[in-house]
Every structure is written in C-alpha cells, then in structure tokens.
Design a protein around this motif. Structure first.
Motif, mmCIF file in Angstrom:
data_model
loop_
_atom_site.group_PDB
_atom_site.id
_atom_site.type_symbol
_atom_site.label_atom_id
_atom_site.label_comp_id
_atom_site.label_asym_id
_atom_site.label_seq_id
_atom_site.Cartn_x
_atom_site.Cartn_y
_atom_site.Cartn_z
ATOM 1 N N GLY A 143 -9.165 30.085 10.762
ATOM 2 C CA GLY A 143 -10.553 30.460 10.515
ATOM 3 C C GLY A 143 -11.317 29.416 9.725
ATOM 4 O O GLY A 143 -12.519 29.213 9.965
ATOM 5 N N PHE A 144 -10.649 28.721 8.792
ATOM 6 C CA PHE A 144 -11.377 27.742 7.984
ATOM 7 C C PHE A 144 -11.803 26.531 8.810
ATOM 8 O O PHE A 144 -12.802 25.877 8.500
ATOM 9 C CB PHE A 144 -10.533 27.309 6.773
ATOM 10 C CG PHE A 144 -9.332 26.459 7.099
ATOM 11 C CD1 PHE A 144 -9.443 25.090 7.184
ATOM 12 C CD2 PHE A 144 -8.091 27.039 7.305
ATOM 13 C CE1 PHE A 144 -8.347 24.288 7.466
ATOM 14 C CE2 PHE A 144 -6.990 26.265 7.590
ATOM 15 C CZ PHE A 144 -7.112 24.887 7.673
ATOM 16 N N ALA A 147 -14.907 27.587 10.382
ATOM 17 C CA ALA A 147 -15.955 27.611 9.356
ATOM 18 C C ALA A 147 -16.514 26.216 9.109
ATOM 19 O O ALA A 147 -17.735 26.035 8.995
ATOM 20 C CB ALA A 147 -15.401 28.192 8.064
ATOM 21 N N PRO A 183 -20.188 32.786 7.902
ATOM 22 C CA PRO A 183 -18.834 33.272 7.594
ATOM 23 C C PRO A 183 -18.394 34.405 8.508
ATOM 24 O O PRO A 183 -17.234 34.452 8.928
ATOM 25 C CB PRO A 183 -18.954 33.743 6.142
ATOM 26 C CG PRO A 183 -20.095 32.999 5.579
ATOM 27 C CD PRO A 183 -21.051 32.795 6.704
ATOM 28 N N ALA A 186 -17.396 32.996 11.879
ATOM 29 C CA ALA A 186 -16.081 32.356 11.810
ATOM 30 C C ALA A 186 -14.958 33.389 11.859
ATOM 31 O O ALA A 186 -13.964 33.213 12.567
ATOM 32 C CB ALA A 186 -15.979 31.511 10.537
ATOM 33 N N LEU A 187 -15.112 34.474 11.107
ATOM 34 C CA LEU A 187 -14.088 35.519 11.097
ATOM 35 C C LEU A 187 -14.017 36.236 12.446
ATOM 36 O O LEU A 187 -12.924 36.582 12.914
ATOM 37 C CB LEU A 187 -14.373 36.521 9.979
ATOM 38 C CG LEU A 187 -14.236 36.002 8.549
ATOM 39 C CD1 LEU A 187 -14.658 37.076 7.552
ATOM 40 C CD2 LEU A 187 -12.801 35.564 8.269
ATOM 41 N N VAL A 253 -9.849 35.365 3.426
ATOM 42 C CA VAL A 253 -11.255 35.107 3.154
ATOM 43 C C VAL A 253 -11.442 34.201 1.940
ATOM 44 O O VAL A 253 -12.545 33.697 1.708
ATOM 45 C CB VAL A 253 -12.008 36.441 2.967
ATOM 46 C CG1 VAL A 253 -11.809 36.994 1.554
ATOM 47 C CG2 VAL A 253 -13.490 36.277 3.264
ATOM 48 N N ILE A 256 -12.549 30.903 3.236
ATOM 49 C CA ILE A 256 -13.899 31.020 3.807
ATOM 50 C C ILE A 256 -14.937 31.061 2.689
ATOM 51 O O ILE A 256 -15.987 30.403 2.765
ATOM 52 C CB ILE A 256 -14.004 32.283 4.677
ATOM 53 C CG1 ILE A 256 -13.036 32.201 5.861
ATOM 54 C CG2 ILE A 256 -15.429 32.474 5.178
ATOM 55 C CD1 ILE A 256 -13.343 31.138 6.855
#
Length: 313
Positions: A143-144, A147, A183, A186-187, A253, A256
């Motif tokens: 996920g990062f 992001a 954010p 991205a998630l 998270v 993130i």
C-alpha cells in the motif's frame, strides 16, 4: 443471542487482559534508558535516579503493572512522560483521523468488492479473469508504494490534492475530504481486489447449491435470487475478509499516515514507542485492541444474524 454475545464479550476481555500483560512486560524489559531519554544526555546519575523513582521505574514489574492496571480500571491511563499530556487526550485527538481513514476505505472496499465479485461470479469471462489477475497484483504491491505513486502524480505534479495533511478535529469537512482522498484510494486499491476474489468464490459456491435451482424453477427473477438469497448466504465470507482487512489496516496504516503526514494513531504509536513512553504506548495498544474486539464482535453478530448456525458454533 444473549449467550452468544456474552461469550464473545468474555473472550474479548480475556484477550484484552492478556495483551495488556504481555505488552507491559515487554516494555518493562526495554525501559532502561527512559530517564536518560527524558532528561537528556547531560543529566547526572542523581537526577536519573530521582526521575526513575518518580516514574516508578525502580519498582518490580508486578508492582508497576498492578499500579497501572488499577488506574486503567478507573479510566485513568495516566499522562505522557515526555509531554505531560494525558494519554486519553492524546488518543482522542488522533483516533478520529485513523478511524475516518480506515472506515471510509472499508466501506468503499465493501461496495466495490461486492459488485466486482458478484459480476465475476455471474458473468465470468473477461471480468472474472480481470478480478483474479488484479487480486494477485493487488496483494503483491504494498500500500505504501501506491501511496507514493499517488502523491507523486496527483499531489506533487498535478496538484489536485494536498501532498501532506494539516487536518485537526475541528477542521472543516472540505479539508478532511481533501486530506483523506489519496490515502483512502491507496488503501482501496490495495484491498479491493482481494475482497472481490473472496466474494466471487463465495457467490459461485452458493450458485451451485440446490436452493438456487429451486428458486429459478419457481420463476423468481435472477436479480431477486442474487441480491436477496445468494448475497445473504455469501455475506459471511465477505464480512470475515473485511474484518481481517480492517484489523490489518490498523497496523499497516502507520506507513500511510507517515507518507501523508496524517496526525493519526500511527504517528503517535511510532513516536511513543521510539521514546519509550510507556503510558502512551499502553494507551495506544489498549485502544487498538478494544477497536479490534468491537469489530470482531460486530462481525460475529452480523454473521449470526445472517446465518443462525453461527450462533451455536
């Protein structure tokens, strides 16, 4: 249902107590330099000893834990050793940011994954292949990374969204929307295809059962069969996946929030752990575990409502 609920609550309390004990013990054995971190490198040994005695760092583990536990049971989680701010106050200002981010992402994932999963299960063909391929790709890309890509293109180059956040609990809704959009995207990208894959598998399994053929033979429309009967029977699998994603996001998270400079629980957890701020770390852990217990309880209740057999399992 009451017995079912009580069993889940008792199990949650036991888990909360066990995690609190384990976390406090781990923090106890890593608290050797806390007084030095607070007073600085030029503090004398007498000053360090006085600060350790003030904070109770010279007491045995069981004494310190029972003292903290007694305060926690009254609702008092203490104050930060470094800032003096109450733990509850620090958490209350940061928890809404993290929850807003995760809850919004989970709601979007639930809606999109249900539609994609059902379409893949019913239509098959290219939609099914896209969902299955995207599930593998989505799980492979952290996920990062998504992001960072979103920040680079949509925030820095195109300037459609702010690259960093400056929101606070009293910020207007427009500021919250602008700060949380990237954010959340991205998630969602990272989690929606995996959830859609689970929904697809559950729906296909239900479509192969005898009751679906019976409903079709009675002339009931395909839309009613899918959304009233099949989706309800397949929902427990989807809810379980969403609950696991919610719990995973509570930990994931952190990165993130660091990328988007969101003032949430992630940044607080990292800073307090780095400094060895035991009251704040324990507060973060307790709030996180309570949230996990509540989410699991709600999912169990939803599954019990959808499928009565779950209540007696």
């Amino acid at each position: 249902m009451l017995t079912f609920l009580m069993k889940r609550l008792v199990a949650g309390v036991v888990v909360l107590f066990a995690i609190a004990c384990l976390t406090y013990a781990l923090l106890y054995f890593s608290s050797a330099n806390i007084a030095r971190n607070i007073l600085g490198e030029y503090a004398t040994q007498e000053q360090l000893d006085a600060k350790s005695a003030e904070l109770g760092l010279d007491q045995p583990l069981i004494v310190r834990f029972l003292g903290w536990l007694g305060q926690a049971l009254t609702g008092d989680l203490g104050s930060s050793w470094f800032t003096g701010q109450s733990v509850a106050g620090a958490l209350v200002t940061r928890l809404p940011v993290t929850l807003a981010l995760i809850v919004t992402a989970i709601i979007v994932i639930a809606i999109v994954a249900t539609l994609l999963g059902m379409a893949a299960a019913v239509k098959r063909g290219w939609i099914d292949r896209v969902v299955q391929t995207a599930a593998v790709v989505g799980d492979a890309i952290p996920g990062f990374v998504l992001a960072i890509v979103l920040v680079t293109f949509l925030a820095i180059q195109l300037r459609l969204f702010p690259a960093t956040s400056s929101i606070s609990p009293d910020s207007p809704s427009s500021a919250w929307t602008a700060s949380l959009t990237l954010p959340v995207i991205a998630l969602v990208i990272n989690g929606v295809t995996g959830a859609a894959q689970q929904v697809r598998s559950a729906v296909i399994k239900q479509l192969e059962k005898d009751y679906v053929r019976t409903l079709r033979s009675r002339g009931i429309s395909e839309r009613v069969i899918l959304f009233k009967h099949v989706l309800r029977s397949a929902a427990p699998a989807g809810l379980t996946v969403l609950s696991l994603q919610f719990i995973g996001m509570l930990g994931g998270v952190v990165i993130i929030e660091q990328i988007f400079a969101l003032p949430g629980m992630g940044a607080l957890a990292v800073s307090s752990t780095t400094l060895g701020d035991i009251p704040l770390v324990m507060g973060v852990v307790l709030y996180t575990v309570v949230i996990v217990i509540i989410v699991n309880l709600l999912v169990d209740l939803a599954n019990g409502w959808l499928n009565p057999k779950v209540r007696v399992s």
